[in-house]
Scaffold this motif. Structure first.
Motif, PDB file in Angstrom:
ATOM      1  N   LEU A  28       0.821  -1.207   0.000  1.00 34.63           N
ATOM      2  CA  LEU A  28       0.000   0.000   0.000  1.00 34.63           C
ATOM      3  C   LEU A  28       0.857   1.260   0.000  1.00 34.63           C
ATOM      4  O   LEU A  28       0.682   2.162  -0.830  1.00 34.63           O
ATOM      5  CB  LEU A  28      -0.931  -0.016   1.216  1.00 34.63           C
ATOM      6  CG  LEU A  28      -1.825   1.204   1.392  1.00 34.63           C
ATOM      7  CD1 LEU A  28      -2.770   1.370   0.219  1.00 34.63           C
ATOM      8  CD2 LEU A  28      -2.620   1.090   2.699  1.00 34.63           C
ATOM      9  N   VAL A  29       1.808   1.332   0.916  1.00 36.12           N
ATOM     10  CA  VAL A  29       2.605   2.553   1.050  1.00 36.12           C
ATOM     11  C   VAL A  29       3.572   2.717  -0.121  1.00 36.12           C
ATOM     12  O   VAL A  29       3.749   3.828  -0.641  1.00 36.12           O
ATOM     13  CB  VAL A  29       3.364   2.558   2.388  1.00 36.12           C
ATOM     14  CG1 VAL A  29       4.246   3.792   2.493  1.00 36.12           C
ATOM     15  CG2 VAL A  29       2.366   2.534   3.537  1.00 36.12           C
ATOM     16  N   PHE A  30       4.166   1.630  -0.581  1.00 34.86           N
ATOM     17  CA  PHE A  30       5.075   1.736  -1.726  1.00 34.86           C
ATOM     18  C   PHE A  30       4.328   2.223  -2.955  1.00 34.86           C
ATOM     19  O   PHE A  30       4.809   3.079  -3.701  1.00 34.86           O
ATOM     20  CB  PHE A  30       5.738   0.390  -2.002  1.00 34.86           C
ATOM     21  CG  PHE A  30       6.788   0.454  -3.077  1.00 34.86           C
ATOM     22  CD1 PHE A  30       8.089   0.805  -2.766  1.00 34.86           C
ATOM     23  CD2 PHE A  30       6.467   0.170  -4.401  1.00 34.86           C
ATOM     24  CE1 PHE A  30       9.061   0.872  -3.755  1.00 34.86           C
ATOM     25  CE2 PHE A  30       7.435   0.240  -5.397  1.00 34.86           C
ATOM     26  CZ  PHE A  30       8.735   0.589  -5.066  1.00 34.86           C
ATOM     27  N   GLY A  31       3.114   1.710  -3.158  1.00 36.76           N
ATOM     28  CA  GLY A  31       2.320   2.146  -4.295  1.00 36.76           C
ATOM     29  C   GLY A  31       1.991   3.625  -4.238  1.00 36.76           C
ATOM     30  O   GLY A  31       2.103   4.346  -5.242  1.00 36.76           O
ATOM     31  N   ILE A  32       1.613   4.113  -3.058  1.00 35.07           N
ATOM     32  CA  ILE A  32       1.274   5.529  -2.913  1.00 35.07           C
ATOM     33  C   ILE A  32       2.509   6.403  -3.112  1.00 35.07           C
ATOM     34  O   ILE A  32       2.470   7.417  -3.806  1.00 35.07           O
ATOM     35  CB  ILE A  32       0.647   5.789  -1.528  1.00 35.07           C
ATOM     36  CG1 ILE A  32      -0.714   5.093  -1.424  1.00 35.07           C
ATOM     37  CG2 ILE A  32       0.489   7.281  -1.265  1.00 35.07           C
ATOM     38  CD1 ILE A  32      -1.315   5.138  -0.041  1.00 35.07           C
ATOM     39  N   PRO A  62       3.630  -6.358 -15.856  1.00 37.47           N
ATOM     40  CA  PRO A  62       2.210  -6.268 -15.481  1.00 37.47           C
ATOM     41  C   PRO A  62       1.973  -5.490 -14.182  1.00 37.47           C
ATOM     42  O   PRO A  62       0.815  -5.293 -13.789  1.00 37.47           O
ATOM     43  CB  PRO A  62       1.819  -7.744 -15.301  1.00 37.47           C
ATOM     44  CG  PRO A  62       3.089  -8.407 -14.842  1.00 37.47           C
ATOM     45  CD  PRO A  62       4.207  -7.674 -15.552  1.00 37.47           C
ATOM     46  N   ILE A  63       3.046  -5.063 -13.522  1.00 28.83           N
ATOM     47  CA  ILE A  63       2.904  -4.393 -12.222  1.00 28.83           C
ATOM     48  C   ILE A  63       2.694  -2.899 -12.435  1.00 28.83           C
ATOM     49  O   ILE A  63       3.502  -2.227 -13.064  1.00 28.83           O
ATOM     50  CB  ILE A  63       4.159  -4.630 -11.354  1.00 28.83           C
ATOM     51  CG1 ILE A  63       4.376  -6.123 -11.121  1.00 28.83           C
ATOM     52  CG2 ILE A  63       4.013  -3.909 -10.016  1.00 28.83           C
ATOM     53  CD1 ILE A  63       5.664  -6.441 -10.390  1.00 28.83           C
ATOM     54  N   SER A  64       1.595  -2.389 -11.890  1.00 25.14           N
ATOM     55  CA  SER A  64       1.297  -0.963 -11.977  1.00 25.14           C
ATOM     56  C   SER A  64       1.146  -0.388 -10.575  1.00 25.14           C
ATOM     57  O   SER A  64       1.044  -1.128  -9.585  1.00 25.14           O
ATOM     58  CB  SER A  64       0.009  -0.727 -12.775  1.00 25.14           C
ATOM     59  OG  SER A  64      -1.115  -1.203 -12.043  1.00 25.14           O
ATOM     60  N   VAL A  65       1.115   0.937 -10.504  1.00 20.73           N
ATOM     61  CA  VAL A  65       0.936   1.605  -9.216  1.00 20.73           C
ATOM     62  C   VAL A  65      -0.379   1.186  -8.577  1.00 20.73           C
ATOM     63  O   VAL A  65      -0.430   0.808  -7.397  1.00 20.73           O
ATOM     64  CB  VAL A  65       0.983   3.137  -9.410  1.00 20.73           C
ATOM     65  CG1 VAL A  65       0.555   3.847  -8.126  1.00 20.73           C
ATOM     66  CG2 VAL A  65       2.380   3.575  -9.812  1.00 20.73           C
ATOM     67  N   TRP A  66      -1.449   1.234  -9.355  1.00 20.36           N
ATOM     68  CA  TRP A  66      -2.762   0.921  -8.787  1.00 20.36           C
ATOM     69  C   TRP A  66      -2.903  -0.553  -8.415  1.00 20.36           C
ATOM     70  O   TRP A  66      -3.621  -0.897  -7.478  1.00 20.36           O
ATOM     71  CB  TRP A  66      -3.871   1.351  -9.748  1.00 20.36           C
ATOM     72  CG  TRP A  66      -4.045   2.832  -9.748  1.00 20.36           C
ATOM     73  CD1 TRP A  66      -3.693   3.713 -10.735  1.00 20.36           C
ATOM     74  CD2 TRP A  66      -4.557   3.627  -8.673  1.00 20.36           C
ATOM     75  NE1 TRP A  66      -3.962   5.000 -10.354  1.00 20.36           N
ATOM     76  CE2 TRP A  66      -4.492   4.977  -9.089  1.00 20.36           C
ATOM     77  CE3 TRP A  66      -5.060   3.334  -7.412  1.00 20.36           C
ATOM     78  CZ2 TRP A  66      -4.914   6.026  -8.286  1.00 20.36           C
ATOM     79  CZ3 TRP A  66      -5.487   4.380  -6.595  1.00 20.36           C
ATOM     80  CH2 TRP A  66      -5.416   5.702  -7.038  1.00 20.36           C
ATOM     81  N   SER A  67      -2.211  -1.435  -9.144  1.00 24.28           N
ATOM     82  CA  SER A  67      -2.277  -2.849  -8.769  1.00 24.28           C
ATOM     83  C   SER A  67      -1.616  -3.076  -7.415  1.00 24.28           C
ATOM     84  O   SER A  67      -2.079  -3.895  -6.607  1.00 24.28           O
ATOM     85  CB  SER A  67      -1.611  -3.725  -9.836  1.00 24.28           C
ATOM     86  OG  SER A  67      -0.209  -3.503  -9.892  1.00 24.28           O
TER      87      SER A  67
END
Length: 507
Positions: free
Chosen positions: A209-213, A227-232
């Motif tokens: 969660l925090v890494f994505g944000i 296939p890895i995105s921020v929102w995923s």
């Protein structure tokens, strides 16, 4: 209540280490331009010097709180202090930003081992209705660290170099170790089964969660790799955290997070409130410091001195609040303090223009001092009042996790917002159009960028103001504290039974 003849020396010994690890949550902000210059790093990399520490600090807190219950808070505290002190030395010796970030991760892990033990010891050696003064000291330490960090950082960066914001921890760590070894009692331990699935789910969920944000703006909220995105990552983090809560709900053994604790209304609300405080105190300093140094051309020491009223008033008022908090409903103090903090931040935002007389910033700084004094002790006292000794580590772990989770989100959110507002306000529509370049060089911005940069920083500081105002609304719903009856009997067995009963019914 544990049989401790001299609880106050134990408290003061723990406060030294607690103060040091929290200073390292904020001391870097004032040194960011110098670190960028010295290590030839960009703004996002340097923000990760803080974010990596906060992330490594936040993720293990639930686990280390339980370990304190199982093996004794004194042992865990001393272990964490050793790790933290050695990692501080490594930070100061770093020759590139990647090494510095790695060292900050280890430093954060040491801090995570230490922090829950400080609050757990207070909860176990001071009875609930006389805990206000002790929690005021603990809370004032947390508040003062967030304020003194930039001041101390400014003096060290200007006088000795950015490395010394880390080197100074080494002698403090040695003194703190000796004092804790002598004065902190070896409290009784309580057997706990280790919830391995809970440990893995909480750690993975928080990290995703925090890494994505944090990395959202860097990757334009799109694809990171393959296939890895921020929102995923963000969605996966939320799903894993939901699975963690579900596992805690249906775990027939002993869960990592005792959901029965949240049956206490004040514990739940205080955790929500401290999350918002963690978000705010971590995030508001960054736009303020960048404005002082890059628009007004102040040195780190000069910019930090504008925070002196905040530190002096907060420290002076903390003992007064500590005496009051045991006698009145804490919600009035907490709501008042949180509202004052929102007012002070909005005031700062209104003043953040290229030609504002710089001494005017001392006024909202003073208001922040009064606000800070009214926040920490009421929230921590409210959260711990009904914690039995057997659950002190778990409750402390939860409370400090929510505070640090708020801090991580605050650090990530303010970075995203600053980049967004710079892109909107600076010529060319990009942060790098003068703004990013000026910040990387660590010098003042060209004058034609001052107005846009000031507007971007003023807009950014409104986010923590809104969050802390929401915290004031939360505090208004605190229930009036009930009289304490039978606390400490048989080492808190009565209250432990109540909490365990809550857990059983929750499971």
């Amino acid at each position: 209540m544990e049989n401790v003849e001299k609880p106050w020396p134990a408290l003061w010994s723990l406060v030294i280490g607690f103060f040091m690890i929290l200073i390292d949550s904020t001391i870097v902000s004032v040194a960011n331009p110098r670190i960028m210059e010295g290590l030839n790093a960009d703004i996002n990399s340097v923000i990760w010097v803080t974010s990596a520490y906060l992330l490594a600090y936040a993720v293990p807190l639930l686990i280390t709180g339980r370990l304190g219950d199982r093996f004794g808070p004194k042992k865990l505290y001393l272990l964490g202090l050793v790790v933290f002190t050695l990692a501080s030395l490594w930070c100061g010796l770093a020759q590139n930003v990647e090494t510095l970030i790695a060292a900050r991760v280890v430093q954060g892990l040491g801090a995570a081992v230490m922090t829950p033990q400080t609050m757990a010891v207070i909860t176990r050696i001071f009875p609930p209705d006389r805990r206000g003064s002790a929690m005021a000291i603990w809370g004032a330490t947390a508040g003062m660290a967030t304020l003194v960090g930039p001041i101390l950082g400014g003096v060290l960066v200007d006088g000795l170099g950015w490395e010394w914001i880390f080197f100074i921890n080494v002698p403090i760590g040695v003194v703190g170790f000796i004092l804790a070894l002598r004065n902190v009692p070896a409290l009784s331990t309580h057997p706990h089964r280790f919830d391995i699935p809970g440990v893995l789910l909480s750690a993975v969920g928080l990290f995703l969660l925090v890494f994505g944000i944090q990395e959202g703006e860097t990757y334009d909220w799109g694809t990171i790799t393959g296939p890895i995105s921020v929102w995923s990552l963000i969605i996966a983090g939320l799903v894993v955290l939901a699975a963690f809560v579900a596992w805690q709900r249906f775990n027939k053994g002993e869960p990592l997070l005792p959901l029965g604790l949240f049956r206490d209304r004040n514990f739940s609300l205080a955790n929500l409130g401290i999350t918002m405080v963690g978000f705010t105190v971590t995030s508001f300093g960054l736009p303020l410091i960048f404005y002082y140094q890059l628009v007004r051309g102040l040195t780190p020491t000069q910019s930090a001195l504008l925070m002196v009223p905040m530190a002096l008033i907060s420290g002076g008022m903390a003992p007064v609040v500590g005496k009051i908090v045991d006698r009145v409903n804490p919600k009035y103090l907490a709501a008042g303090g949180l509202t004052l903090m929102a007012v002070a931040l909005v005031w700062n935002g209104l003043l953040m223009q290229p030609d504002t007389p710089i001494l005017l910033f001392l006024l909202p700084s003073a208001v922040l001092g009064f606000a800070n004094a009214g926040i920490w002790a009421p929230l921590s006292t409210t959260a711990t009042r009904n914690l039995p000794p057997r659950q002190a580590g778990a409750g402390s772990g939860v409370y400090n996790t929510t505070r640090q989770f708020g801090a991580v989100l605050g650090s990530a959110a303010i970075a995203v917002l600053i980049q967004s507002r710079l892109a909107a306000e600076l010529p060319g529509g990009q942060p790098g159009a003068g703004g990013g370049e000026g910040m990387t060089m660590g010098g003042s911005l060209p004058e034609f960028l001052h107005a846009g940069f000031s507007t971007a920083m003023a807009q950014s500081i409104l986010l923590p103001a809104a969050v802390v105002l929401a915290g004031a609304a939360v505090a208004l719903f605190f229930a009036k504290p009930k009289p304490v009856q039978g606390w400490g009997a048989a080492d808190g067995a009565g209250q432990s039974a109540k909490v365990d009963a809550g857990l059983d019914s929750a499971g």
